[in-house]
Design a protein around this motif. Structure first.
Motif, PDB file in Angstrom:
ATOM      1  N   PHE A   1       0.833  -1.203   0.000  1.00 32.56           N
ATOM      2  CA  PHE A   1       0.000   0.000   0.000  1.00 32.56           C
ATOM      3  C   PHE A   1       0.871   1.259   0.000  1.00 32.56           C
ATOM      4  O   PHE A   1       0.625   2.212  -0.749  1.00 32.56           O
ATOM      5  CB  PHE A   1      -0.912   0.013   1.229  1.00 32.56           C
ATOM      6  N   LYS A   2       1.888   1.268   0.854  1.00 29.64           N
ATOM      7  CA  LYS A   2       2.741   2.459   0.973  1.00 29.64           C
ATOM      8  C   LYS A   2       3.445   2.776  -0.343  1.00 29.64           C
ATOM      9  O   LYS A   2       3.627   3.943  -0.700  1.00 29.64           O
ATOM     10  CB  LYS A   2       3.765   2.246   2.096  1.00 29.64           C
ATOM     11  N   GLU A   3       3.823   1.747  -1.082  1.00 24.85           N
ATOM     12  CA  GLU A   3       4.461   1.963  -2.381  1.00 24.85           C
ATOM     13  C   GLU A   3       3.525   2.704  -3.334  1.00 24.85           C
ATOM     14  O   GLU A   3       3.947   3.625  -4.046  1.00 24.85           O
ATOM     15  CB  GLU A   3       4.859   0.617  -2.989  1.00 24.85           C
ATOM     16  N   GLN A   4       2.253   2.339  -3.323  1.00 25.48           N
ATOM     17  CA  GLN A   4       1.294   3.010  -4.205  1.00 25.48           C
ATOM     18  C   GLN A   4       0.990   4.426  -3.724  1.00 25.48           C
ATOM     19  O   GLN A   4       0.906   5.360  -4.526  1.00 25.48           O
ATOM     20  CB  GLN A   4      -0.006   2.190  -4.289  1.00 25.48           C
ATOM     21  N   PHE A   5       0.839   4.595  -2.419  1.00 18.31           N
ATOM     22  CA  PHE A   5       0.575   5.936  -1.895  1.00 18.31           C
ATOM     23  C   PHE A   5       1.758   6.868  -2.140  1.00 18.31           C
ATOM     24  O   PHE A   5       1.573   8.075  -2.336  1.00 18.31           O
ATOM     25  CB  PHE A   5       0.231   5.874  -0.404  1.00 18.31           C
ATOM     26  N   ALA A   6       2.973   6.335  -2.116  1.00 21.15           N
ATOM     27  CA  ALA A   6       4.151   7.167  -2.388  1.00 21.15           C
ATOM     28  C   ALA A   6       4.119   7.720  -3.807  1.00 21.15           C
ATOM     29  O   ALA A   6       4.591   8.835  -4.071  1.00 21.15           O
ATOM     30  CB  ALA A   6       5.427   6.350  -2.174  1.00 21.15           C
ATOM     31  N   ASP A   7       3.544   6.937  -4.739  1.00 20.14           N
ATOM     32  CA  ASP A   7       3.412   7.402  -6.118  1.00 20.14           C
ATOM     33  C   ASP A   7       2.226   8.342  -6.296  1.00 20.14           C
ATOM     34  O   ASP A   7       2.133   9.032  -7.304  1.00 20.14           O
ATOM     35  CB  ASP A   7       3.241   6.205  -7.062  1.00 20.14           C
ATOM     36  N   GLY A   8       1.303   8.320  -5.299  1.00 21.33           N
ATOM     37  CA  GLY A   8       0.147   9.203  -5.363  1.00 21.33           C
ATOM     38  C   GLY A   8      -1.137   8.461  -5.654  1.00 21.33           C
ATOM     39  O   GLY A   8      -1.302   7.886  -6.731  1.00 21.33           O
ATOM     40  N   VAL A   9      -2.040   8.434  -4.681  1.00 22.59           N
ATOM     41  CA  VAL A   9      -3.391   7.896  -4.849  1.00 22.59           C
ATOM     42  C   VAL A   9      -4.354   9.009  -4.463  1.00 22.59           C
ATOM     43  O   VAL A   9      -4.319   9.511  -3.336  1.00 22.59           O
ATOM     44  CB  VAL A   9      -3.627   6.654  -3.961  1.00 22.59           C
ATOM     45  N   ASP A  10      -5.178   9.405  -5.391  1.00 22.58           N
ATOM     46  CA  ASP A  10      -6.109  10.510  -5.128  1.00 22.58           C
ATOM     47  C   ASP A  10      -7.397  10.054  -4.464  1.00 22.58           C
ATOM     48  O   ASP A  10      -7.916  10.719  -3.566  1.00 22.58           O
ATOM     49  CB  ASP A  10      -6.453  11.214  -6.451  1.00 22.58           C
ATOM     50  N   VAL A  11      -7.925   8.910  -4.922  1.00 22.51           N
ATOM     51  CA  VAL A  11      -9.232   8.442  -4.453  1.00 22.51           C
ATOM     52  C   VAL A  11      -9.155   6.962  -4.111  1.00 22.51           C
ATOM     53  O   VAL A  11      -8.595   6.172  -4.866  1.00 22.51           O
ATOM     54  CB  VAL A  11     -10.320   8.662  -5.537  1.00 22.51           C
ATOM     55  N   VAL A  12      -9.714   6.605  -2.948  1.00 25.56           N
ATOM     56  CA  VAL A  12      -9.893   5.195  -2.572  1.00 25.56           C
ATOM     57  C   VAL A  12     -11.383   4.919  -2.510  1.00 25.56           C
ATOM     58  O   VAL A  12     -12.130   5.650  -1.852  1.00 25.56           O
ATOM     59  CB  VAL A  12      -9.243   4.872  -1.211  1.00 25.56           C
ATOM     60  N   ILE A  13     -11.815   3.871  -3.213  1.00 22.78           N
ATOM     61  CA  ILE A  13     -13.201   3.411  -3.156  1.00 22.78           C
ATOM     62  C   ILE A  13     -13.184   2.084  -2.406  1.00 22.78           C
ATOM     63  O   ILE A  13     -12.582   1.115  -2.862  1.00 22.78           O
ATOM     64  CB  ILE A  13     -13.776   3.208  -4.576  1.00 22.78           C
ATOM     65  N   ASP A  14     -13.847   2.023  -1.251  1.00 27.67           N
ATOM     66  CA  ASP A  14     -13.720   0.877  -0.358  1.00 27.67           C
ATOM     67  C   ASP A  14     -15.023   0.090  -0.262  1.00 27.67           C
ATOM     68  O   ASP A  14     -16.026   0.599   0.229  1.00 27.67           O
ATOM     69  CB  ASP A  14     -13.307   1.351   1.036  1.00 27.67           C
ATOM     70  N   TYR A  15     -14.964  -1.172  -0.718  1.00 32.64           N
ATOM     71  CA  TYR A  15     -16.108  -2.075  -0.608  1.00 32.64           C
ATOM     72  C   TYR A  15     -15.971  -3.079   0.534  1.00 32.64           C
ATOM     73  O   TYR A  15     -16.866  -3.892   0.743  1.00 32.64           O
ATOM     74  CB  TYR A  15     -16.281  -2.858  -1.922  1.00 32.64           C
ATOM     75  N   LEU A  16     -14.854  -3.052   1.258  1.00 27.89           N
ATOM     76  CA  LEU A  16     -14.578  -4.097   2.241  1.00 27.89           C
ATOM     77  C   LEU A  16     -14.662  -3.631   3.691  1.00 27.89           C
ATOM     78  O   LEU A  16     -15.174  -4.336   4.548  1.00 27.89           O
ATOM     79  CB  LEU A  16     -13.188  -4.695   1.982  1.00 27.89           C
ATOM     80  N   TRP A  17     -14.078  -2.456   4.000  1.00 29.84           N
ATOM     81  CA  TRP A  17     -13.919  -1.988   5.381  1.00 29.84           C
ATOM     82  C   TRP A  17     -13.092  -3.035   6.126  1.00 29.84           C
ATOM     83  O   TRP A  17     -12.257  -3.702   5.542  1.00 29.84           O
ATOM     84  CB  TRP A  17     -15.271  -1.717   6.038  1.00 29.84           C
ATOM     85  N   GLY A  18     -13.224  -3.163   7.407  1.00 30.09           N
ATOM     86  CA  GLY A  18     -12.450  -4.156   8.149  1.00 30.09           C
ATOM     87  C   GLY A  18     -10.952  -3.905   8.105  1.00 30.09           C
ATOM     88  O   GLY A  18     -10.491  -2.760   7.972  1.00 30.09           O
ATOM     89  N   GLN A  19     -10.173  -4.961   8.205  1.00 32.66           N
ATOM     90  CA  GLN A  19      -8.731  -4.855   8.387  1.00 32.66           C
ATOM     91  C   GLN A  19      -8.025  -4.217   7.192  1.00 32.66           C
ATOM     92  O   GLN A  19      -7.078  -3.442   7.365  1.00 32.66           O
ATOM     93  CB  GLN A  19      -8.145  -6.233   8.667  1.00 32.66           C
ATOM     94  N   SER A  20      -8.460  -4.529   5.972  1.00 33.85           N
ATOM     95  CA  SER A  20      -7.780  -3.943   4.807  1.00 33.85           C
ATOM     96  C   SER A  20      -7.979  -2.431   4.768  1.00 33.85           C
ATOM     97  O   SER A  20      -7.068  -1.682   4.383  1.00 33.85           O
ATOM     98  CB  SER A  20      -8.286  -4.578   3.513  1.00 33.85           C
ATOM     99  N   ALA A  21      -9.152  -1.950   5.173  1.00 37.32           N
ATOM    100  CA  ALA A  21      -9.387  -0.511   5.219  1.00 37.32           C
ATOM    101  C   ALA A  21      -8.503   0.147   6.281  1.00 37.32           C
ATOM    102  O   ALA A  21      -7.961   1.244   6.063  1.00 37.32           O
ATOM    103  CB  ALA A  21     -10.857  -0.215   5.495  1.00 37.32           C
ATOM    104  N   GLU A  22      -8.352  -0.504   7.433  1.00 42.90           N
ATOM    105  CA  GLU A  22      -7.450   0.007   8.469  1.00 42.90           C
ATOM    106  C   GLU A  22      -6.050   0.201   7.901  1.00 42.90           C
ATOM    107  O   GLU A  22      -5.422   1.260   8.079  1.00 42.90           O
ATOM    108  CB  GLU A  22      -7.373  -0.972   9.643  1.00 42.90           C
ATOM    109  N   ARG A  23      -5.551  -0.820   7.233  1.00 47.53           N
ATOM    110  CA  ARG A  23      -4.186  -0.768   6.717  1.00 47.53           C
ATOM    111  C   ARG A  23      -4.049   0.265   5.609  1.00 47.53           C
ATOM    112  O   ARG A  23      -3.006   0.922   5.489  1.00 47.53           O
ATOM    113  CB  ARG A  23      -3.767  -2.156   6.238  1.00 47.53           C
ATOM    114  N   LEU A  24      -5.075   0.404   4.795  1.00 47.96           N
ATOM    115  CA  LEU A  24      -5.042   1.428   3.759  1.00 47.96           C
ATOM    116  C   LEU A  24      -4.957   2.826   4.360  1.00 47.96           C
ATOM    117  O   LEU A  24      -4.158   3.661   3.929  1.00 47.96           O
ATOM    118  CB  LEU A  24      -6.297   1.331   2.880  1.00 47.96           C
ATOM    119  N   LEU A  25      -5.796   3.092   5.356  1.00 44.85           N
ATOM    120  CA  LEU A  25      -5.814   4.410   5.974  1.00 44.85           C
ATOM    121  C   LEU A  25      -4.496   4.711   6.691  1.00 44.85           C
ATOM    122  O   LEU A  25      -3.966   5.826   6.610  1.00 44.85           O
ATOM    123  CB  LEU A  25      -6.995   4.511   6.946  1.00 44.85           C
TER     124      LEU A  25
END
Length: 337
Positions: free
Chosen positions: A210-234
């Motif tokens: 995730f950090k590798e992608q955010f370092a390149d720049g992510v403008d929008v996250v669309i989240d269908y899962l929530w839970g642990q993956s959303a925690e790690r994304l945030l």
């Protein structure tokens, strides 16, 4: 005896076949339900197709936040049909206790949309709800701009697959797709995903991805899962810090759990905008407009969705078999395909 006979015949004329939920936690049954009678400003619709969705299932169980809690009712929140004058329309949010999975229903005239001639009934019914979830999130909540990067968390279900396609259609420069099913992720490249990330058990490895992608720049996250993956994304987005672009995180579904644990510092130390998209977060008229835009774009955009059509009379057998990989569309009477 004559009076009883007349009443019986009248009663038979005022009922129709429908998928009916009799009580909380009960699956729909196929049976007779009172015919709807339109009031001023409403349209009576002869239904041809209506699809199961996560919202429909949740409302049927009585667990959705928009559920009325009143029983019995006809299940289904949207569908395709014909007005009394023969015009073919998509409709959404029929007047309770009537729903879309019936021979006829009643809907506000403002919630009926003309369909493109080239878009068939089953496809329109199948794509409207899952496609609208990301279309509204991109257009109404995230305000996605052409050239921005999008991450779709939970991209292998019907809604997530459409979210990838719609992001590209709306001009996203880069689309990153995540999912728990690593094998299913492989098919998303053909739909427009530039990067895929399996949601592996190794938390450190996942956060690094995730950090590798955010370092390149992510403008929008669309989240269908929530839970642990959303925690790690945030958390990964927050750790990217000031060097990364601000992130608009739009929460849509909770397939991985209804709760997360989020350190307060993740929001204080970053430019993350955390918001939701669903019934209530966007005014109804704008949701309807989003659906109209989606339906008009479906054929020109080449959007793909897997769907299985089943006669409404088989609702009791088909209901428990529905899953997130294909849309189950119930057909009523004659429909174009």
């Amino acid at each position: 005896m004559c009076i009883i006979h007349i009443l019986s015949r009248t009663e038979r004329k005022t009922v129709m076949k429908a998928a009916i939920v009799q009580g909380a936690g009960q699956a729909p049954i196929y049976g007779d339900f009172a015919e709807p009678v339109p009031s001023s400003g409403e349209n009576r619709i002869t239904v041809t197709a209506a699809a199961i969705s996560h919202v429909v299932k949740s409302r049927a169980s009585g667990n959705h936040y928009s559920s009325s809690g009143q029983f019995p009712f006809v299940v289904g929140i949207d569908g395709v049909g014909r007005l009394d004058d023969g015009r073919r329309v998509y409709f959404v949010l029929p007047k309770a206790p009537h729903g879309s999975m019936a021979e006829r229903t009643v809907v506000s005239s403002r919630q009926c949309l003309a369909l493109p001639d080239e878009l068939d009934d089953v496809t329109a019914a199948a794509i409207a709800n899952p496609g609208m979830s990301s279309w509204a999130a991109y257009k109404e909540r995230a305000k996605l701009k052409a050239g921005e990067s999008v991450l779709v968390n939970g991209a292998t279900g019907t809604a997530g697959r459409l979210a990838v396609q719609i992001a590209k259609h709306l001009g996203a420069k880069k689309v990153i797709a995540t999912a728990r099913n690593a094998e299913a992720l492989k098919s998303l490249a053909a739909l427009g995903a530039d990067v895929t990330i399996p949601l592996v058990e190794d938390g450190a490895a996942l956060e690094d991805a995730f950090k590798e992608q955010f370092a390149d720049g992510v403008d929008v996250v669309i989240d269908y899962l929530w839970g642990q993956s959303a925690e790690r994304l945030l958390i990964a987005g927050a750790k990217a810090g000031a060097d990364a672009v601000p992130i608009r995180f739009v929460q849509i579904g909770s397939a991985s759990g209804s709760d997360i644990t989020l350190p307060s510092a993740a929001l204080r130390s970053s430019a993350i905008e955390l918001m939701g998209s669903g019934l209530g977060s966007v005014p109804r008229d704008r949701f309807v407009r989003c659906i109209s835009e989606l339906l008009q774009a479906t054929i020109p955009g080449g959007f793909e969705i897997a769907a299985t059509s089943v006669p409404l009379s088989e609702v009791e057998q088909a209901w428990p078999k529905d899953d997130s990989t294909r849309r189950t569309v119930f057909t009523v009477g004659v429909h174009n395909s």
